[in-house]
Design a protein around this motif. Structure first.
Motif, PDB file in Angstrom:
ATOM      1  N   LEU A  63     -37.150  11.539 -39.427  1.00 38.71           N
ATOM      2  CA  LEU A  63     -37.185  10.357 -38.573  1.00 38.71           C
ATOM      3  C   LEU A  63     -38.577   9.732 -38.495  1.00 38.71           C
ATOM      4  O   LEU A  63     -39.046   9.349 -37.421  1.00 38.71           O
ATOM      5  CB  LEU A  63     -36.681  10.715 -37.166  1.00 38.71           C
ATOM      6  N   ARG A  64     -39.230   9.606 -39.631  1.00 40.26           N
ATOM      7  CA  ARG A  64     -40.498   8.897 -39.686  1.00 40.26           C
ATOM      8  C   ARG A  64     -40.236   7.406 -39.439  1.00 40.26           C
ATOM      9  O   ARG A  64     -39.357   6.819 -40.051  1.00 40.26           O
ATOM     10  CB  ARG A  64     -41.167   9.064 -41.051  1.00 40.26           C
ATOM     11  N   TYR A  65     -40.980   6.821 -38.547  1.00 39.33           N
ATOM     12  CA  TYR A  65     -40.744   5.408 -38.233  1.00 39.33           C
ATOM     13  C   TYR A  65     -41.963   4.522 -38.478  1.00 39.33           C
ATOM     14  O   TYR A  65     -41.853   3.291 -38.461  1.00 39.33           O
ATOM     15  CB  TYR A  65     -40.304   5.260 -36.772  1.00 39.33           C
ATOM     16  N   ARG A  66     -43.113   5.110 -38.705  1.00 39.00           N
ATOM     17  CA  ARG A  66     -44.319   4.325 -38.963  1.00 39.00           C
ATOM     18  C   ARG A  66     -44.394   3.935 -40.430  1.00 39.00           C
ATOM     19  O   ARG A  66     -45.168   4.477 -41.217  1.00 39.00           O
ATOM     20  CB  ARG A  66     -45.558   5.104 -38.541  1.00 39.00           C
ATOM     21  N   ILE A  67     -43.545   3.003 -40.784  1.00 37.06           N
ATOM     22  CA  ILE A  67     -43.490   2.471 -42.139  1.00 37.06           C
ATOM     23  C   ILE A  67     -43.510   0.949 -42.046  1.00 37.06           C
ATOM     24  O   ILE A  67     -43.191   0.379 -40.998  1.00 37.06           O
ATOM     25  CB  ILE A  67     -42.221   2.966 -42.865  1.00 37.06           C
ATOM     26  N   PRO A  68     -43.921   0.269 -43.130  1.00 36.29           N
ATOM     27  CA  PRO A  68     -44.015  -1.200 -43.079  1.00 36.29           C
ATOM     28  C   PRO A  68     -42.716  -1.855 -42.613  1.00 36.29           C
ATOM     29  O   PRO A  68     -41.618  -1.443 -42.988  1.00 36.29           O
ATOM     30  CB  PRO A  68     -44.346  -1.565 -44.528  1.00 36.29           C
ATOM     31  N   LEU A  69     -42.864  -2.897 -41.811  1.00 34.95           N
ATOM     32  CA  LEU A  69     -41.698  -3.584 -41.248  1.00 34.95           C
ATOM     33  C   LEU A  69     -40.797  -4.190 -42.316  1.00 34.95           C
ATOM     34  O   LEU A  69     -39.606  -4.398 -42.077  1.00 34.95           O
ATOM     35  CB  LEU A  69     -42.168  -4.679 -40.276  1.00 34.95           C
ATOM     36  N   ARG A  70     -41.376  -4.477 -43.483  1.00 35.28           N
ATOM     37  CA  ARG A  70     -40.561  -5.095 -44.532  1.00 35.28           C
ATOM     38  C   ARG A  70     -39.384  -4.201 -44.945  1.00 35.28           C
ATOM     39  O   ARG A  70     -38.325  -4.706 -45.347  1.00 35.28           O
ATOM     40  CB  ARG A  70     -41.418  -5.426 -45.759  1.00 35.28           C
ATOM     41  N   TRP A  71     -39.556  -2.895 -44.813  1.00 40.37           N
ATOM     42  CA  TRP A  71     -38.468  -1.995 -45.174  1.00 40.37           C
ATOM     43  C   TRP A  71     -37.318  -2.090 -44.176  1.00 40.37           C
ATOM     44  O   TRP A  71     -36.141  -2.044 -44.552  1.00 40.37           O
ATOM     45  CB  TRP A  71     -38.970  -0.555 -45.263  1.00 40.37           C
ATOM     46  N   TRP A 128     -32.995   5.219 -53.402  1.00 35.40           N
ATOM     47  CA  TRP A 128     -34.263   4.506 -53.597  1.00 35.40           C
ATOM     48  C   TRP A 128     -34.929   4.227 -52.250  1.00 35.40           C
ATOM     49  O   TRP A 128     -36.119   4.486 -52.069  1.00 35.40           O
ATOM     50  CB  TRP A 128     -34.018   3.199 -54.340  1.00 35.40           C
ATOM     51  N   LEU A 129     -34.161   3.722 -51.298  1.00 29.14           N
ATOM     52  CA  LEU A 129     -34.721   3.418 -49.981  1.00 29.14           C
ATOM     53  C   LEU A 129     -35.266   4.676 -49.310  1.00 29.14           C
ATOM     54  O   LEU A 129     -36.321   4.651 -48.672  1.00 29.14           O
ATOM     55  CB  LEU A 129     -33.652   2.774 -49.095  1.00 29.14           C
ATOM     56  N   TYR A 130     -34.549   5.770 -49.466  1.00 29.76           N
ATOM     57  CA  TYR A 130     -34.976   7.023 -48.836  1.00 29.76           C
ATOM     58  C   TYR A 130     -36.252   7.566 -49.486  1.00 29.76           C
ATOM     59  O   TYR A 130     -37.215   7.919 -48.798  1.00 29.76           O
ATOM     60  CB  TYR A 130     -33.856   8.054 -48.938  1.00 29.76           C
ATOM     61  N   ASN A 131     -36.266   7.620 -50.800  1.00 26.25           N
ATOM     62  CA  ASN A 131     -37.435   8.160 -51.494  1.00 26.25           C
ATOM     63  C   ASN A 131     -38.644   7.243 -51.391  1.00 26.25           C
ATOM     64  O   ASN A 131     -39.785   7.711 -51.357  1.00 26.25           O
ATOM     65  CB  ASN A 131     -37.096   8.417 -52.964  1.00 26.25           C
ATOM     66  N   ALA A 132     -38.416   5.945 -51.335  1.00 26.11           N
ATOM     67  CA  ALA A 132     -39.524   4.992 -51.269  1.00 26.11           C
ATOM     68  C   ALA A 132     -40.235   5.023 -49.920  1.00 26.11           C
ATOM     69  O   ALA A 132     -41.438   4.751 -49.838  1.00 26.11           O
ATOM     70  CB  ALA A 132     -39.024   3.573 -51.554  1.00 26.11           C
ATOM     71  N   THR A 133     -39.505   5.360 -48.876  1.00 26.40           N
ATOM     72  CA  THR A 133     -40.079   5.339 -47.529  1.00 26.40           C
ATOM     73  C   THR A 133     -40.277   6.731 -46.941  1.00 26.40           C
ATOM     74  O   THR A 133     -41.070   6.903 -46.016  1.00 26.40           O
ATOM     75  CB  THR A 133     -39.177   4.545 -46.567  1.00 26.40           C
ATOM     76  N   GLY A 134     -39.549   7.714 -47.446  1.00 24.91           N
ATOM     77  CA  GLY A 134     -39.623   9.053 -46.884  1.00 24.91           C
ATOM     78  C   GLY A 134     -39.019   9.146 -45.499  1.00 24.91           C
ATOM     79  O   GLY A 134     -39.270  10.094 -44.763  1.00 24.91           O
ATOM     80  N   SER A 135     -38.195   8.167 -45.134  1.00 21.46           N
ATOM     81  CA  SER A 135     -37.590   8.140 -43.804  1.00 21.46           C
ATOM     82  C   SER A 135     -36.103   7.848 -43.915  1.00 21.46           C
ATOM     83  O   SER A 135     -35.692   6.936 -44.641  1.00 21.46           O
ATOM     84  CB  SER A 135     -38.251   7.077 -42.931  1.00 21.46           C
ATOM     85  N   ILE A 136     -35.299   8.602 -43.175  1.00 20.50           N
ATOM     86  CA  ILE A 136     -33.860   8.366 -43.170  1.00 20.50           C
ATOM     87  C   ILE A 136     -33.502   7.094 -42.415  1.00 20.50           C
ATOM     88  O   ILE A 136     -32.405   6.540 -42.570  1.00 20.50           O
ATOM     89  CB  ILE A 136     -33.121   9.579 -42.552  1.00 20.50           C
ATOM     90  N   LEU A 137     -34.407   6.584 -41.596  1.00 19.22           N
ATOM     91  CA  LEU A 137     -34.113   5.400 -40.787  1.00 19.22           C
ATOM     92  C   LEU A 137     -33.763   4.184 -41.642  1.00 19.22           C
ATOM     93  O   LEU A 137     -32.934   3.363 -41.242  1.00 19.22           O
ATOM     94  CB  LEU A 137     -35.298   5.069 -39.881  1.00 19.22           C
ATOM     95  N   ILE A 138     -34.372   4.061 -42.825  1.00 23.31           N
ATOM     96  CA  ILE A 138     -34.139   2.877 -43.653  1.00 23.31           C
ATOM     97  C   ILE A 138     -32.750   2.903 -44.309  1.00 23.31           C
ATOM     98  O   ILE A 138     -31.986   1.932 -44.178  1.00 23.31           O
ATOM     99  CB  ILE A 138     -35.260   2.712 -44.691  1.00 23.31           C
ATOM    100  N   PRO A 139     -32.349   3.976 -45.008  1.00 19.87           N
ATOM    101  CA  PRO A 139     -30.955   4.008 -45.485  1.00 19.87           C
ATOM    102  C   PRO A 139     -29.947   4.010 -44.347  1.00 19.87           C
ATOM    103  O   PRO A 139     -28.838   3.482 -44.491  1.00 19.87           O
ATOM    104  CB  PRO A 139     -30.889   5.296 -46.313  1.00 19.87           C
ATOM    105  N   TRP A 140     -30.331   4.575 -43.212  1.00 21.58           N
ATOM    106  CA  TRP A 140     -29.453   4.572 -42.036  1.00 21.58           C
ATOM    107  C   TRP A 140     -29.188   3.134 -41.597  1.00 21.58           C
ATOM    108  O   TRP A 140     -28.028   2.739 -41.333  1.00 21.58           O
ATOM    109  CB  TRP A 140     -30.137   5.364 -40.924  1.00 21.58           C
TER     110      TRP A 140
END
Length: 291
Positions: free
Chosen positions: A92-100, A218-230
């Motif tokens: 649940l990493r959330y500190r990722i760029p808003l564009r994602w 791709w979304l998961y590996n690119a960001t390292g966070s499940i929040l984006i594919p979720w």
């Protein structure tokens, strides 16, 4: 883009050289996950398929069964002696760029609209613009689906199964295997009246699921966070309301087939650009990174 490194739960940089071969443990872990997931979901959905419960139980049982991938992940973590808390926190990493975040929400309706334009042009279908979903309903749908009805599956599919397989397989191979199980998991719902899969052509659906699995990996590996594919999955279901030829058009073989092939084109483009190993501009996430 992120750098080509992987990160553990404490933010320690790891490289390919630091990792040891996990042998066949990824197959063992994945096998427990699949067995647990299918046993839970199919056990509930069988009550609907064989008519053991009244029609009023359809929606509740579909929703409960939708938590199967999460149940499978939790059972497997427990049986393998892994920390559930550490797994949750690392995912649940959330500190990722808003564009994602923006991409995850906007890409599904963009693909739906684009595929509907192609469908109308190629198959000489008619527009049904009066059926389009209001924007506020789409946002409400995303919020609801995030917790139940789709998005909640991602903790299991991409948050656990994908990195478990990526211990020993490339990101692309893992995405196809997860996608295959994802499709098989849905099969009982094709025979349940009132489910999202009822009336949808099965072969185009399978193609769409496999291709979507690549995009989500791709979304998961690119960001390292499940929040984006979720978020992507949460946006995907209500996005169907933006198929310009109407939902009935989307449920035809040409309609759903057009959408599935467009997603497949996106998946192939990602594969060509990033390569099959990590399917991202950084090292693929392994389950060992999440503990």
């Amino acid at each position: 883009m992120d750098s080509g490194t992987g990160y553990g739960t404490e933010g320690v940089v790891t490289t390919e050289v630091d990792r040891e071969s996990p042998g066949s443990s990824h197959w063992y872990t994945f096998g427990i996950f699949v067995a647990s997931t299918l046993s839970y979901s199919w056990g509930l959905w069988a009550l609907l398929v064989f008519g053991f419960v009244p029609a009023s139980a359809t929606t509740p049982l579909i929703i409960l069964g939708g938590f199967g991938p999460l149940v499978g992940a939790l059972v497997t973590l427990r049986l393998t002696g892994s920390s559930i808390r550490a797994w949750f926190r690392a995912n649940l990493r959330y500190r990722i760029p808003l564009r994602w975040y923006a991409l995850a929400i906007a890409l599904p309706p963009l693909l739906i609209v684009s595929s509907s334009l192609i469908y109308v042009a190629v198959f000489d279908a008619s527009y049904a613009l009066d059926e389009l979903t209001a924007f506020w309903m789409f946002l409400l749908g995303v919020a609801l689906t995030f917790f139940v009805g789709g998005g909640n599956e991602e903790l299991g599919w991409r948050g656990f199964a994908q990195p478990a397989l990526q211990e020993g397989l490339s990101a692309f191979s893992a995405s196809l295997l997860v996608g295959l199980v994802w499709f098989v998991w849905h099969v009982p719902l094709f025979f349940v009246s009132g489910s999202s899969q009822a009336g949808v052509p099965m072969v185009p659906y399978a193609i769409g699921v496999l291709a979507t699995g690549v995009v989500l990996a791709w979304l998961y590996n690119a960001t390292g966070s499940i929040l984006i594919p979720w978020l992507y999955h949460a946006s995907l279901n209500p996005a169907a309301g933006y198929f310009l030829a109407g939902v009935d058009g989307l449920k035809t073989t040409p309609g759903y087939g057009t959408y599935a092939l467009l997603v497949a084109v996106v998946a192939v483009a990602l594969l060509v650009h990033y390569g099959p190993t990590d399917l991202a501009a950084r090292a693929r996430v392994r389950l060992s990174d999440l503990s």
